[in-house]
Motif scaffolding. Structure first.
Motif, short mmCIF file in Angstrom:
data_model
loop_
_atom_site.label_atom_id
_atom_site.label_comp_id
_atom_site.label_asym_id
_atom_site.label_seq_id
_atom_site.Cartn_x
_atom_site.Cartn_y
_atom_site.Cartn_z
N GLY A 272 0.80 -1.21 0.00
CA GLY A 272 0.00 0.00 0.00
C GLY A 272 0.83 1.26 0.00
O GLY A 272 2.07 1.23 0.13
N VAL A 273 0.16 2.38 -0.14
CA VAL A 273 0.83 3.68 -0.26
C VAL A 273 1.61 4.04 0.99
O VAL A 273 2.76 4.50 0.92
CB VAL A 273 -0.22 4.78 -0.58
N LYS A 274 1.02 3.83 2.17
CA LYS A 274 1.64 4.35 3.40
C LYS A 274 2.99 3.69 3.70
O LYS A 274 3.96 4.37 4.04
CB LYS A 274 0.69 4.21 4.58
N TRP A 275 3.08 2.36 3.54
CA TRP A 275 4.35 1.70 3.85
C TRP A 275 5.37 1.92 2.75
O TRP A 275 6.59 1.89 3.00
CB TRP A 275 4.12 0.22 4.12
N THR A 276 4.92 2.16 1.54
CA THR A 276 5.85 2.54 0.48
C THR A 276 6.48 3.88 0.79
O THR A 276 7.69 4.08 0.58
CB THR A 276 5.12 2.60 -0.88
N LEU A 277 5.71 4.81 1.31
CA LEU A 277 6.25 6.11 1.72
C LEU A 277 7.28 5.96 2.83
O LEU A 277 8.33 6.64 2.82
CB LEU A 277 5.12 7.03 2.18
N ILE B 15 11.31 7.20 2.65
CA ILE B 15 12.00 8.04 3.63
C ILE B 15 13.27 7.35 4.13
O ILE B 15 14.32 7.99 4.30
CB ILE B 15 11.05 8.38 4.80
N LEU B 16 13.20 6.05 4.37
CA LEU B 16 14.37 5.29 4.83
C LEU B 16 15.49 5.35 3.80
O LEU B 16 16.67 5.52 4.15
CB LEU B 16 13.97 3.84 5.09
N LEU B 17 15.16 5.24 2.53
CA LEU B 17 16.17 5.30 1.47
C LEU B 17 16.87 6.66 1.43
O LEU B 17 18.09 6.74 1.23
CB LEU B 17 15.52 5.02 0.11
N ILE B 18 16.11 7.74 1.62
CA ILE B 18 16.72 9.08 1.60
C ILE B 18 17.65 9.25 2.79
O ILE B 18 18.72 9.87 2.69
CB ILE B 18 15.63 10.17 1.58
N PHE B 19 17.29 8.67 3.93
CA PHE B 19 18.17 8.72 5.10
C PHE B 19 19.46 7.95 4.83
O PHE B 19 20.56 8.41 5.17
CB PHE B 19 17.46 8.16 6.32
N ILE B 20 19.37 6.78 4.20
CA ILE B 20 20.56 6.01 3.86
C ILE B 20 21.46 6.81 2.93
O ILE B 20 22.70 6.80 3.08
CB ILE B 20 20.15 4.66 3.21
#
Length: 411
Positions: free
Chosen positions: A177-182, A186-191
């Motif tokens: 779903g949309v929410k967990w994809t978001l 965010i986790l990828l941008i932090f990495i």
């Protein structure tokens, strides 16, 4: 003749950190673009609403681009890159509110869409800065003789992350779903930020109190206007992307024409990037050694023909192949254009020139998305895509006949 040495360039640890950080952040951006197109269309069922996503981002991106170039050239680049990185984390975090709680409120799908547009508007401001920063750092990290290869590798990393972002985005939307994809985005941008922290500082050559802001911004524009090879390449790509933005209509094709669902949507979104990734891998090993200007004109015209084919196709596999071929031609175009801009631009105005480049190139994607949405509303989806491809072919012919310097360009 410039030597292309991919392995030697990748031995540079700082360049690898920059490339890896960009990989993760572009992966996140492509997943976000995939998600937003799908999410907004499901909320509104209106193709024009997809076009407004692009408009929401392009207005602030273009408005701030010249000033962003000035700021990049006058300040330490690593610090600016990290500020933009964390600004994206905050802004995309705001999208978690409607994603997690939208169904529990009394807001309509269109009202949630307006909120999304508002958040994307502010990401456009961050994009005006982050877009030129990474390429402006490359010439200070690698040696000049390795610069063309570094540009190619940078674009290869961009395209690999684009392919993965589009495809993974579609699968995650379908599975979680949309929410967990978001949350994953965010986790990828932090990495990505963890790799950017490993970069060395790149200080400005200017003293800020000695620089007039307006004159500084105008210097980048003036340089592009008098350098016909850069101007021609940027104009060619801008109008080609503006009119050839068929990918903006992929949610409509996947849902209503080809009827392939979220998984097929993700693969169609990734198709052009798969083609680009394949051709850029080849170019990293076997570079273009002559007639780059003529090749640029031919591949842009071929790109337009592929868009026409995609627009007319009603078979999933044929649509996929047209998009793959369009990506291969676009990949050649991107490598040639990026190398021309880097080789023809002095270090002291690189940020400003690349910011103008972002107006021409990066923002043209969003304007192309808006143009596609508007044309789809006025003409219908299929006619609008065919029209865009036809205009792309005409633009290639016009630029080729009016810019002999670009046509004869070699490096």
């Amino acid at each position: 003749m410039i030597s292309f040495t991919p392995l030697k360039t990748l031995q540079n640890v700082e360049f690898r950190n920059l490339l890896t950080g960009r990989f993760f952040i572009v992966l996140a951006f492509r997943m976000l673009a995939t998600l937003l197109g799908w999410w907004v269309y499901q909320l509104t069922k209106d193709p024009f609403s997809i076009g407004l996503i692009g408009l929401s981002e392009v207005i602030p991106a273009v408005s701030c681009a010249l000033y962003a170039g000035h700021v990049i050239d006058m300040n330490e680049k690593k610090k600016l890159l990290l500020i933009c990185n964390y600004a994206y984390i905050f802004l995309i975090g705001l999208l978690l509110i409607p994603a997690f709680f939208g169904s529990k409120t009394h807001f309509t799908g269109h009202q949630i869409t307006y909120y999304i547009y508002g958040v994307i508007f502010f990401t456009g401001i961050a994009r005006a800065f982050i877009g030129p920063i990474v390429p402006s750092m490359i010439p200070k990290i690698v040696k000049k003789e390795n610069l063309p290869n570094a540009v190619t590798l940078n674009q290869a990393a961009f395209l690999v992350s684009s392919v993965c972002g589009h495809a993974i985005g579609g699968f995650l939307i379908a599975g979680f779903g949309v929410k967990w994809t978001l949350v994953f985005i965010i986790l990828l941008i932090f990495i990505a930020s963890l790799f950017f922290w490993q970069l060395n500082k790149q200080h400005s050559e200017y003293k800020k109190e000695q620089v007039n802001v307006m004159e500084s911004m105008r210097e980048g524009v003036d340089y592009i206007l008098k350098t016909k090879e850069i101007l021609g390449a940027l104009c060619l790509d801008m109008f080609a992307v503006l009119f050839g933005g068929a990918v903006a209509m992929i949610p409509v094709y996947a849902t209503d024409i080809l009827k392939v669902g979220a998984e097929g949507f993700g693969l169609l979104n990734a198709a052009s990037d798969i083609g680009s990734m394949c051709i850029i891998t080849i170019l990293s090993i076997i570079p273009l050694r002559k007639n780059q200007g003529k090749i640029l004109l031919v591949v842009v015209a071929g790109f337009g023909l592929c868009i026409i084919g995609f627009g007319l196709s009603q078979l999933y596999w044929l649509s996929f192949m047209f998009l793959v071929l369009s990506g291969m031609l676009d990949g050649i175009s991107v490598v040639i254009r990026g190398t021309i801009v880097q080789l023809k631009t002095p270090d002291h105005i690189r940020g400003r020139v690349l910011s103008v480049n972002s107006i021409f190139i990066m923002s043209s994607n969003e304007m192309g998305q808006f143009e596609s949405g508007l044309a789809a509303k006025l003409m219908g989806v299929v006619r609008s895509v065919v029209f865009g491809g036809t205009m792309t072919v005409l633009i290639a012919l016009i630029v080729g006949s009016t810019n002999p310097k670009l046509r004869k360009m070699q490096y």
